[in-house]
Design a protein around this motif. Structure first.
Motif, PDB file in Angstrom:
ATOM      1  N   SER A 265      -4.514  16.269   9.207  1.00  0.00           N
ATOM      2  CA  SER A 265      -5.311  15.272   9.958  1.00  0.00           C
ATOM      3  C   SER A 265      -5.810  14.193   9.096  1.00  0.00           C
ATOM      4  N   MET A 266      -5.590  14.266   7.887  1.00  0.00           N
ATOM      5  CA  MET A 266      -5.862  13.194   6.718  1.00  0.00           C
ATOM      6  C   MET A 266      -5.134  12.050   7.043  1.00  0.00           C
ATOM      7  N   GLN A 267      -5.925  10.830   7.307  1.00  0.00           N
ATOM      8  CA  GLN A 267      -5.305   9.650   7.522  1.00  0.00           C
ATOM      9  C   GLN A 267      -4.630   8.706   6.425  1.00  0.00           C
ATOM     10  N   THR A 268      -3.903   8.059   6.711  1.00  0.00           N
ATOM     11  CA  THR A 268      -3.023   7.322   5.739  1.00  0.00           C
ATOM     12  C   THR A 268      -3.494   6.919   4.443  1.00  0.00           C
ATOM     13  N   LEU A 269      -4.461   5.784   4.706  1.00  0.00           N
ATOM     14  CA  LEU A 269      -5.184   5.200   3.549  1.00  0.00           C
ATOM     15  C   LEU A 269      -5.657   6.163   2.573  1.00  0.00           C
ATOM     16  N   GLN A 270      -6.517   7.122   3.225  1.00  0.00           N
ATOM     17  CA  GLN A 270      -7.168   8.184   2.392  1.00  0.00           C
ATOM     18  C   GLN A 270      -6.225   8.828   1.584  1.00  0.00           C
ATOM     19  N   SER A 271      -5.162   9.349   1.894  1.00  0.00           N
ATOM     20  CA  SER A 271      -4.135  10.087   1.217  1.00  0.00           C
ATOM     21  C   SER A 271      -3.454   9.276   0.286  1.00  0.00           C
ATOM     22  N   ILE A 272      -3.226   8.095   0.481  1.00  0.00           N
ATOM     23  CA  ILE A 272      -2.701   7.130  -0.414  1.00  0.00           C
ATOM     24  C   ILE A 272      -3.587   7.086  -1.695  1.00  0.00           C
ATOM     25  N   GLU A 273      -4.837   6.732  -1.596  1.00  0.00           N
ATOM     26  CA  GLU A 273      -5.863   6.953  -2.431  1.00  0.00           C
ATOM     27  C   GLU A 273      -5.823   8.014  -3.424  1.00  0.00           C
ATOM     28  N   LEU A 274      -5.856   9.273  -2.664  1.00  0.00           N
ATOM     29  CA  LEU A 274      -6.052  10.443  -3.338  1.00  0.00           C
ATOM     30  C   LEU A 274      -4.906  10.636  -3.972  1.00  0.00           C
ATOM     31  N   MET A 275      -3.722  10.267  -4.038  1.00  0.00           N
ATOM     32  CA  MET A 275      -2.440  10.358  -4.342  1.00  0.00           C
ATOM     33  C   MET A 275      -2.407   9.545  -5.800  1.00  0.00           C
ATOM     34  N   ARG A 276      -2.857   8.237  -5.615  1.00  0.00           N
ATOM     35  CA  ARG A 276      -3.148   7.436  -6.786  1.00  0.00           C
ATOM     36  C   ARG A 276      -4.208   7.999  -7.652  1.00  0.00           C
ATOM     37  N   ASN A 277      -5.244   8.550  -7.152  1.00  0.00           N
ATOM     38  CA  ASN A 277      -6.142   8.903  -8.131  1.00  0.00           C
ATOM     39  C   ASN A 277      -5.670  10.170  -8.894  1.00  0.00           C
ATOM     40  N   ARG A 278      -4.812  10.911  -8.521  1.00  0.00           N
ATOM     41  CA  ARG A 278      -4.096  12.046  -9.112  1.00  0.00           C
ATOM     42  C   ARG A 278      -2.717  11.751  -9.963  1.00  0.00           C
ATOM     43  N   ASP A 279      -2.345  10.639  -9.671  1.00  0.00           N
ATOM     44  CA  ASP A 279      -1.379  10.020 -10.348  1.00  0.00           C
ATOM     45  C   ASP A 279      -0.132  10.651 -10.073  1.00  0.00           C
ATOM     46  N   VAL A 280       0.067  11.099  -8.640  1.00  0.00           N
ATOM     47  CA  VAL A 280       1.340  11.812  -8.014  1.00  0.00           C
ATOM     48  C   VAL A 280       1.750  11.105  -7.051  1.00  0.00           C
ATOM     49  N   ASN A 281       3.040  11.275  -6.713  1.00  0.00           N
ATOM     50  CA  ASN A 281       3.534  10.476  -5.686  1.00  0.00           C
ATOM     51  C   ASN A 281       4.130  11.429  -4.127  1.00  0.00           C
ATOM     52  N   SER A 282       3.609  12.627  -4.371  1.00  0.00           N
ATOM     53  CA  SER A 282       3.550  13.542  -3.056  1.00  0.00           C
ATOM     54  C   SER A 282       2.736  14.542  -3.114  1.00  0.00           C
ATOM     55  N   MET A 283       2.381  15.174  -1.717  1.00  0.00           N
ATOM     56  CA  MET A 283       1.367  16.108  -1.704  1.00  0.00           C
ATOM     57  C   MET A 283       1.781  17.046  -0.686  1.00  0.00           C
ATOM     58  N   ILE A 284       0.969  18.162  -0.576  1.00  0.00           N
ATOM     59  CA  ILE A 284       1.308  19.135   0.442  1.00  0.00           C
ATOM     60  C   ILE A 284       0.454  19.044   1.511  1.00  0.00           C
ATOM     61  N   VAL A 285       0.899  19.113   2.642  1.00  0.00           N
ATOM     62  CA  VAL A 285       0.223  19.081   3.755  1.00  0.00           C
ATOM     63  C   VAL A 285      -0.092  20.518   4.495  1.00  0.00           C
ATOM     64  N   LEU A 286      -1.358  20.812   4.868  1.00  0.00           N
ATOM     65  CA  LEU A 286      -1.611  22.131   5.266  1.00  0.00           C
ATOM     66  C   LEU A 286      -2.085  22.040   6.946  1.00  0.00           C
ATOM     67  N   ASN A 287      -1.587  23.306   7.586  1.00  0.00           N
ATOM     68  CA  ASN A 287      -2.165  23.394   8.847  1.00  0.00           C
ATOM     69  C   ASN A 287      -3.651  23.563   8.945  1.00  0.00           C
ATOM     70  N   ASP A 288      -4.136  23.804  10.062  1.00  0.00           N
ATOM     71  CA  ASP A 288      -5.570  23.969  10.063  1.00  0.00           C
ATOM     72  C   ASP A 288      -5.934  25.289   9.370  1.00  0.00           C
TER      73      ASP A 288
END
Lengths: 375, 201
Positions: A265-288
């Motif tokens: 449910s995380m939103q686009t901009l927030q996830s971009i920010e998160l990836m930039r902070n951690r210096d990665v270019n992909s992340m794993i998406v979890l179900n609830d």
């Protein structure tokens, strides 16, 4: 054959050798190894009586060496030392011919020996015989050191850390040469080292010493498989884990556990920010319920995502997944065919355990082959 | 000048004879102190004590033993030359690296063979420089010989002092200095040639 019978030696209070008894068979390449101060060099030097034991006997071909004339005994045993010890005032030829000359060989007899030996190590006589040791490289000097020990064809040759002072490449080529020469001339060689690599490479029999005693005497193979003492396993640490590469390794051993995860449910901009902070270019998406849903990369967000949308709507599900217990080899194949360059490792309950990237795989393989590496 | 030449030759002769004797005695004593641990201090001390005896006193003592003439000055020069030669021989032999001595022993060389084939050749540069110091020193000490009736360049210098003639003093002194420089130069050349290749690096 060399036979030690209850040989002891002390210097003042400290006992260097504590009742050593063992046998060296004719034609064997025997390596004495152990931590420094374990008595390996002392043991070696008692063979040619550079050191006299306090008690016990050393029999050489059945004869008590204490009854033999030490000077004559030494002429019949080759000796190579770590500092090379070529006589700087003598030419290469004179150095090699030292023992034959001591034995009063006429020149017609020793000169062909010198020529033959120089050929054996690929140093042509004409070019090298009349040089002084200081004109040779370290590796060439120790080749001459070895030849000097062989010149009077002694049946036994003692080598005291002969390659310890050489660079790794030179050391390796000299190890091979000595092994070859030993096989060809069928010498009994007693070799001291503190380098387990060298011992495993050269030895027919390894004698592991500690505190003036023998902890184990066995073939390299036997010692690797059944080390008799924790100290030996420690000495052979990396070599033993090299063996265990063959044993079943699972995906769990290759993965890295610090991975970036987010709810679908995380939103686009927030996830971009998160990836930039951690210096990665992909992340794993979890179900609830924290189970694995898919992955999302910066690229996909850029091409599909609009601000304010949840990442679950456009996540990818093409990245291969493996179970924690999956065989390392299968995991490796999946990793290789993965379009994203990584695979996701899942626990039995489908929650995410970690990631295997090509980097984490390479590091884990390196650790297994060469021992724990600095990360 | 023509009557100076025999004096120069005599001076040189005295020094060279003394040097030859002191080399033999000095090297032997150096070897003995190297071989016998309990003797080394005694030998080196004795050589040092001799060195500290003033020239005049030593000559007087030797004169009682040997009388007047060249023999006495030669004996004095031998005694003075001992210290640099004995000490350098001893230090030279001591400083041959242990691993080379070990290697020599491990090859099956006897004590004498180790000395002749390895230890002496390797300490030769140091021994030779001891000899050089001894020879150059001897050239100037030999001048004292005139006091006990020996020949050499001491004579013109002594006469110069007595007659207060700087010219005569210089006629005696300059050849001594020149000989010292020349011998030092020649021996340094020889030394370099000998040390050239077979040195410990």
């Amino acid at each position: 054959m060399i036979k030690f019978e209850n040989v002891s030696k002390s210097y003042g209070e400290s006992k260097v050798l504590k009742g050593l008894s063992f046998q060296i068979k004719q034609g064997d390449f025997v390596v004495l190894i152990g931590p420094s101060g374990c008595g390996k060099t002392t043991t070696l030097k008692t063979i040619n009586r550079l050191i006299q034991p306090d008690s016990g006997k050393i029999l050489i071909d059945g004869k008590d060496s204490a009854q033999l004339n030490p000077v004559e005994l030494r002429r019949s045993i080759g000796y190579v030392i770590q500092q090379i010890g070529l006589f700087p005032n003598m030419t290469v030829e004179e150095n090699i011919a030292v023992v034959p000359k001591l034995l009063n060989y006429p020149k017609e007899k020793w000169q062909p020996i010198v020529k033959e030996l120089l050929t054996l190590v690929g140093m042509p006589y004409e070019e090298n015989a009349h040089k002084y040791p200081s004109e040779l490289s370290g590796g060439q000097q120790q080749r001459i050191g070895v030849l000097r020990a062989l010149a009077a064809s002694p049946p036994i040759v003692l080598m005291d850390e002969p390659f310890g002072a050489l660079d790794p490449i030179t050391r390796e080529s000299l190890q091979e040469e000595v092994r070859r020469i030993q096989k060809k001339l069928k010498k009994t060689i007693v070799f001291v080292t503190h380098d387990m690599d060298e011992a495993l490479k050269m030895a027919d029999v390894i004698v592991f010493m500690s505190g003036g005693k023998i902890l184990q005497m066995a073939s390299p193979e036997e010692m690797l498989q059944h080390p008799a003492d924790p100290l030996i396993s420690e000495f052979m640490g990396k070599h033993r884990s090299a063996l265990s590469v063959n044993a079943a390794m699972s995906a769990a051993e290759f993965m890295k556990t610090r991975v970036l995860k987010a709810a679908r449910s995380m939103q686009t901009l927030q996830s971009i920010e998160l990836m930039r902070n951690r210096d990665v270019n992909s992340m794993i998406v979890l179900n609830d319920d924290d189970t694995y849903a898919g992955t999302v990369s910066l690229d996909t967000i850029k091409s599909h995502g609009k601000a304010g949308r949840a990442i679950g709507e456009f996540m990818e599900t093409t990245v291969p997944t493996v179970n924690l217990k999956e065989d390392a080899r299968d995991t490796f194949e999946k990793l290789y065919t993965s379009p994203a360059g990584y695979v996701v490792v899942l626990n039995d309950d489908m929650t995410v355990a970690g990631l295997i990237t090509k980097t984490s795989m390479a590091k884990a393989m390196g650790d297994a082959l060469w021992g724990e590496m600095i990360s | 000048m023509s009557n100076l030449m025999p004096l120069i030759l005599e001076h040189l002769m005295i020094v060279l004879i003394a040097a030859s004797i002191s080399v033999v005695i000095g090297v032997v004593l150096g070897i003995l102190s190297y071989w016998m641990n309990y003797l080394d201090k005694a030998i080196l001390w004795t050589a040092e004590i001799i060195q500290t005896i003033p020239n005049l006193a030593l000559l007087a003592i030797l004169m009682i033993l040997f009388g007047l003439g060249n023999v006495t000055i030669i004996a004095a020069l031998v005694l003075y030359a001992l210290l640099p030669i004995v000490r350098n021989t001893y230090i030279g032999l001591k400083s041959v690296p242990i691993y080379l001595k070990d290697a020599a022993r491990g090859m099956g060389m006897s004590k004498l063979q180790r000395l002749m084939k390895v230890e002496l050749p390797l300490s030769f540069p140091l021994i030779f420089s001891g000899i050089k110091i001894a020879v150059v020193n001897s050239l100037s000490i030999a001048v004292m010989g005139v006091l006990i009736g020996a020949g050499g360049l001491g004579y013109p210098i002594y006469r110069g002092i007595q007659t207060n003639s700087m010219e005569r003093i210089l006629i005696g002194a300059i050849p001594v200095v020149l000989m010292a420089l020349l011998l030092d130069y020649l021996m340094t050349k020889v030394e370099k040639r000998l040390v050239h290749k077979g040195s410990v690096n």
